[in-house]
Design a protein around this motif. Structure first.
Motif, PDB file in Angstrom:
ATOM      1  N   SER A  51       0.835  -1.195   0.000  1.00 52.85           N
ATOM      2  CA  SER A  51       0.000   0.000   0.000  1.00 52.85           C
ATOM      3  C   SER A  51       0.873   1.249   0.000  1.00 52.85           C
ATOM      4  CB  SER A  51      -0.901   0.026   1.239  1.00 52.85           C
ATOM      5  OG  SER A  51      -1.559   1.280   1.342  1.00 52.85           O
TER       6      SER A  51
ATOM      7  N   ASP B 103      -0.633   4.305   0.626  1.00 49.95           N
ATOM      8  CA  ASP B 103      -1.501   5.310   1.231  1.00 49.95           C
ATOM      9  C   ASP B 103      -0.733   6.332   2.076  1.00 49.95           C
ATOM     10  OD1 ASP B 103      -3.876   4.419   0.139  1.00 49.95           O
ATOM     11  OD2 ASP B 103      -4.381   3.131   1.835  1.00 49.95           O
TER      12      ASP B 103
ATOM     13  N   ARG C  44      -2.103   5.768  -3.588  1.00 53.17           N
ATOM     14  CA  ARG C  44      -3.426   5.392  -3.088  1.00 53.17           C
ATOM     15  C   ARG C  44      -3.571   3.887  -3.223  1.00 53.17           C
ATOM     16  NH1 ARG C  44      -8.687   8.663  -4.806  1.00 53.17           N
ATOM     17  NH2 ARG C  44      -7.573  10.137  -3.460  1.00 53.17           N
TER      18      ARG C  44
END
Length: 275
Positions: free
Chosen positions: A112, A114, A120
Motif C-alpha cells: 500500500s 496510502d 493510493r
C-alpha cells in the motif's frame, strides 16, 4: 537454516536499514506462522545468495543468468536476485516484469502507498522534480491523472534511474505519449543508476528534471540533503506499485500461504514514512 532467499531492496536506503529489517521480521514471522521456512535475514549482496552451480536456468532448462557466486560479492544484482530459483519473497518493479521477468516469477501481492502523497492503495505515481525557483510547486492530483507541465520541461535535461524503471522513465514516457509528445521533448537524457542519484543530479545542475516514485521522494525528503533544493512541478499518472514476487518454481501451496500471510497482516507491509 532456511535455504530460501528473501530481499526488500527497492527502498533499502542505508538510513532506514533498521526499519527494513523490522519490516522483514514482521513478514518472516507471519510466513513462519503459515509453515513457510522463511530465512532469518534478508539478502543485501550477491554474496548472500546461494550458489547455483552451472548458472540459473528457466523452467525449460535454458540458461538465463550466471551463478551468483561468480558476481562481485559486495554488490547486489537485482535481476539475478529476482531470477534466483531459491527466491521466496522480494520486491521488483513492473518495468522489468513487462520486459520479461514475469515469465520467471509469480506475483504474491502489492504493498500500500496510502502513506505517501501520490499514492493510493496499491497505486503509486512519480513526482516530477526540478530545482526550486524553476517551476511552480504542485500537489498530487486527487483523481490520480497525470499532470505533466509540457512547456516547463520542454528542452530540459532529463535524468532517470534505469531504462527498465516504471517510475523513473516508463510511466513518464507513456504519459507523454498520451499527450502527443515523447521523450524527445527533452534536450538530453542521462541514466543516474538510482532515484537518489537522479535527485542529486538535478540538485547539482547536471540535469534539470527527474521522475521520482512517491515513496523514494518521501525518503529523500528526510535523508537526502539534495532534495531540499528541489520542488515538485508535476506528477505521472497513478499505476500499480512495486509487486512482491516469488520464484516461478515456488510450490502453489507456498504461494497461497504467502498470500494468506500478507492478507492477515493488519496493514499491507511497507516501510513507514519516518518523522
Amino acid at each position: 537454516m532456511s535455504e530460501l532467499v528473501a530481499a526488500l531492496p527497492m527502498y533499502d536506503w542505508p538510513e532506514v536499514r533498521d526499519e527494513v529489517d523490522a519490516q522483514w521480521a514482521r513478514l518472516r514471522d507471519a510466513f513462519r506462522q503459515k509453515g513457510i521456512d522463511a530465512p532469518q535475514t534478508i539478502a543485501r549482496r550477491n554474496g548472500d545468495l546461494p550458489s547455483v552451480p552451472g548458472g540459473i536456468q528457466d523452467i525449460n532448462g535454458k540458461l538465463i543468468a550466471p551463478d551468483p557466486a561468480t558476481l562481485p560479492p559486495d554488490e547486489l544484482d537485482f535481476h539475478k536476485l529476482w531470477l534466483h530459483p531459491a527466491l521466496l519473497f522480494a520486491q521488483t518493479c513492473w518495468g522489468p516484469m513487462e520486459l520479461g521477468l514475469s515469465k520467471h516469477v509469480q506475483v504474491v501481492g502489492q504493498p500500500s502507498y496510502d502513506a505517501y502523497e501520490g499514492g493510493r492503495g496499491e497505486l503509486y505515481s512519480s513526482a516530477l522534480v526540478m530545482r526550486s525557483g524553476e517551476g511552480p510547486e504542485v500537489r498530487s492530483p486527487a483523481d490520480g491523472r497525470a499532470l505533466i507541465p509540457l512547456d516547463l520541461i520542454r528542452g530540459k535535461r532529463f535524468a532517470f534511474n534505469s531504462l527498465d524503471s516504471m517510475s523513473g522513465i516508463i510511466a513518464l514516457t507513456r504519459d507523454l505519449q498520451a499527450a502527443g509528445e515523447s521523450l524527445d521533448i527533452f534536450s538530453m537524457r542521462s541514466e543516474s543508476g538510482g532515484h537518489r542519484g537522479s535527485i542529486v543530479a538535478v540538485a547539482e545542475g547536471k540535469a534539470d528534471v527527474a521522475a521520482i516514485d512517491c515513496e523514494s521522494w518521501a525518503l529523500a525528503q528526510h535523508f537526502e540533503p539534495a532534495a531540499r533544493k528541489l520542488v515538485i512541478v508535476g506528477w505521472t499518472g497513478r499505476r500499480k506499485g512495486l509487486p512482491f514476487i516469488t520464484a516461478i518454481t515456488t510450490p502453489e501451496k507456498t504461494v497461497r500461504a504467502l498470500r494468506e500471510a500478507l492478507a492477515a497482516l493488519t496493514e499491507q507491509p511497507r516501510i513507514q514514512r519516518v518523522g
